[in-house]
Design a protein around this motif. Sequence first.
Motif, PDB file in Angstrom:
ATOM      1  N   UNK A  45      -4.512  -0.732  -2.367  1.00 12.91           N
ATOM      2  CA  UNK A  45      -5.353  -1.526  -1.862  1.00 12.91           C
ATOM      3  C   UNK A  45      -6.541  -0.653  -1.227  1.00 12.91           C
ATOM      4  N   UNK A  46      -7.721  -1.255  -0.739  1.00 12.74           N
ATOM      5  CA  UNK A  46      -8.662  -0.695  -0.371  1.00 12.74           C
ATOM      6  C   UNK A  46      -8.792   0.016   1.015  1.00 12.74           C
ATOM      7  N   UNK A  57       0.884  -1.217   0.055  1.00 15.36           N
ATOM      8  CA  UNK A  57      -0.094  -0.034   0.053  1.00 15.36           C
ATOM      9  C   UNK A  57       0.971   1.552  -0.053  1.00 15.36           C
ATOM     10  N   UNK A  58       0.602   2.288  -0.852  1.00 19.43           N
ATOM     11  CA  UNK A  58       1.313   3.418  -0.847  1.00 19.43           C
ATOM     12  C   UNK A  58       0.433   4.757  -0.338  1.00 19.43           C
ATOM     13  N   UNK A  59       0.933   5.613   0.335  1.00 16.53           N
ATOM     14  CA  UNK A  59       0.425   6.739   0.787  1.00 16.53           C
ATOM     15  C   UNK A  59       1.046   8.199   0.472  1.00 16.53           C
ATOM     16  N   UNK A  60       0.461   8.955   0.103  1.00 17.16           N
ATOM     17  CA  UNK A  60       0.694  10.157  -0.316  1.00 17.16           C
ATOM     18  C   UNK A  60      -0.023  11.421   0.437  1.00 17.16           C
ATOM     19  N   UNK A  61       0.765  12.462   1.027  1.00 15.05           N
ATOM     20  CA  UNK A  61       0.120  13.407   1.714  1.00 15.05           C
ATOM     21  C   UNK A  61       0.143  14.770   0.847  1.00 15.05           C
ATOM     22  N   UNK A  62      -0.738  15.484   0.962  1.00 16.49           N
ATOM     23  CA  UNK A  62      -0.592  16.884   0.477  1.00 16.49           C
ATOM     24  C   UNK A  62      -1.503  17.822   1.220  1.00 16.49           C
ATOM     25  N   UNK A  63      -1.566  19.016   0.953  1.00 25.24           N
ATOM     26  CA  UNK A  63      -2.177  20.160   1.599  1.00 25.24           C
ATOM     27  C   UNK A  63      -1.712  20.872   2.718  1.00 25.24           C
ATOM     28  N   UNK A  64      -0.437  20.720   2.861  1.00 24.01           N
ATOM     29  CA  UNK A  64       0.199  21.541   3.699  1.00 24.01           C
ATOM     30  C   UNK A  64       0.530  22.727   3.469  1.00 24.01           C
ATOM     31  N   UNK A 106      -2.182  -1.264   9.825  1.00 16.30           N
ATOM     32  CA  UNK A 106      -3.228  -2.422   9.619  1.00 16.30           C
ATOM     33  C   UNK A 106      -4.532  -1.930   9.616  1.00 16.30           C
ATOM     34  N   UNK A 107      -5.440  -2.767  10.237  1.00 13.21           N
ATOM     35  CA  UNK A 107      -6.798  -2.448  10.585  1.00 13.21           C
ATOM     36  C   UNK A 107      -7.194  -1.507  11.711  1.00 13.21           C
ATOM     37  N   UNK A 108      -6.184  -1.611  12.764  1.00  7.82           N
ATOM     38  CA  UNK A 108      -6.716  -0.643  14.094  1.00  7.82           C
ATOM     39  C   UNK A 108      -5.652   0.228  14.515  1.00  7.82           C
ATOM     40  N   UNK A 109      -6.259   1.111  15.217  1.00  8.34           N
ATOM     41  CA  UNK A 109      -5.253   2.263  15.487  1.00  8.34           C
ATOM     42  C   UNK A 109      -4.435   1.802  16.526  1.00  8.34           C
ATOM     43  N   UNK A 110      -3.200   2.049  16.864  1.00 10.51           N
ATOM     44  CA  UNK A 110      -2.493   1.834  17.918  1.00 10.51           C
ATOM     45  C   UNK A 110      -1.528   3.025  18.314  1.00 10.51           C
ATOM     46  N   UNK A 111      -1.104   3.011  19.627  1.00  5.49           N
ATOM     47  CA  UNK A 111      -0.172   4.228  20.135  1.00  5.49           C
ATOM     48  C   UNK A 111       1.341   3.822  19.719  1.00  5.49           C
ATOM     49  N   UNK A 112       1.404   2.699  19.337  1.00  8.80           N
ATOM     50  CA  UNK A 112       2.731   2.188  18.986  1.00  8.80           C
ATOM     51  C   UNK A 112       3.230   2.512  17.979  1.00  8.80           C
ATOM     52  N   UNK A 113       4.219   3.443  17.658  1.00  6.61           N
ATOM     53  CA  UNK A 113       4.667   3.952  16.371  1.00  6.61           C
ATOM     54  C   UNK A 113       5.327   2.861  15.429  1.00  6.61           C
ATOM     55  N   UNK A 114       5.981   1.919  16.188  1.00 10.56           N
ATOM     56  CA  UNK A 114       6.672   0.998  15.306  1.00 10.56           C
ATOM     57  C   UNK A 114       5.851   0.071  14.514  1.00 10.56           C
ATOM     58  N   UNK A 115       4.413  -0.094  15.147  1.00  6.19           N
ATOM     59  CA  UNK A 115       3.648  -0.877  14.327  1.00  6.19           C
ATOM     60  C   UNK A 115       3.086  -0.297  13.071  1.00  6.19           C
ATOM     61  N   UNK A 116       3.374   0.787  12.935  1.00  6.23           N
ATOM     62  CA  UNK A 116       2.988   1.523  11.651  1.00  6.23           C
ATOM     63  C   UNK A 116       3.912   1.290  10.479  1.00  6.23           C
ATOM     64  N   UNK A 117       3.400   0.417   9.672  1.00  4.51           N
ATOM     65  CA  UNK A 117       4.487  -0.093   8.575  1.00  4.51           C
ATOM     66  C   UNK A 117       4.634   0.788   7.354  1.00  4.51           C
ATOM     67  N   UNK A 118       3.566   1.368   7.044  1.00  5.86           N
ATOM     68  CA  UNK A 118       3.793   2.135   5.607  1.00  5.86           C
ATOM     69  C   UNK A 118       3.569   3.649   5.723  1.00  5.86           C
ATOM     70  N   UNK A 119       4.294   4.412   5.261  1.00  2.65           N
ATOM     71  CA  UNK A 119       4.354   5.917   5.511  1.00  2.65           C
ATOM     72  C   UNK A 119       4.412   6.649   4.372  1.00  2.65           C
TER      73      UNK A 119
END
Length: 123
Positions: A26-27, A1-8, A100-113
Motif C-alpha cells: 500500500x502507499x 501491508x507488509x513491513x521489513x526492517x533493516x539496518x541493525x 493505521x493513519x495516526x500514531x497511538x501509545x496503545x501497542x495493541x492498535x498496531x496491527x502490522x509488524x
Amino acid sequence: VQLVESGGGLVQPGGSLRLSCAVSGDTLDDYAIGWFRQAPGKERERVSCSSSRRDDRTYYQDSVKGRFTIGRDNAKNTVYLQMNRLNPEDTALYYCATPGTRCTEYIDLYDYWGQGTQVTVFS
C-alpha cells in the motif's frame, strides 16, 4: 501491508545506526509508522512514531529525544530511524509497525509488524 526492517548491527557507545522500514502492499502516505524496541526480559516499548502525511506529527520517547530522528521517504515507501549517540541501554530488537493513519501509545492498535532488526551497543 507488509513491513521489513533493516539496518541493525553492532556499534560502540557513541556510535550511530540508521534503521529502515520498507513498506509494501500500500502507499506509505496513508500510514503512521512507529518504531518499537524490546530488550531481553523487558516489555516492548514505543521509541518513535511518524503519522501519515495528512496528520504530519512525530513522537519520541523521552530517553531518545535529541538522539534519534524519524523520517520518511514516501517516494521510496520507507521510514527511517536515525540513531545517534547510542548507549548500551539502546540494545534491543527494533521493530516497525503501523496502527493505521495516526500514531497511538496503545501497542495493541498496531496491527502490522515487521520481523525486527537487532541493535547491539557494546564497549
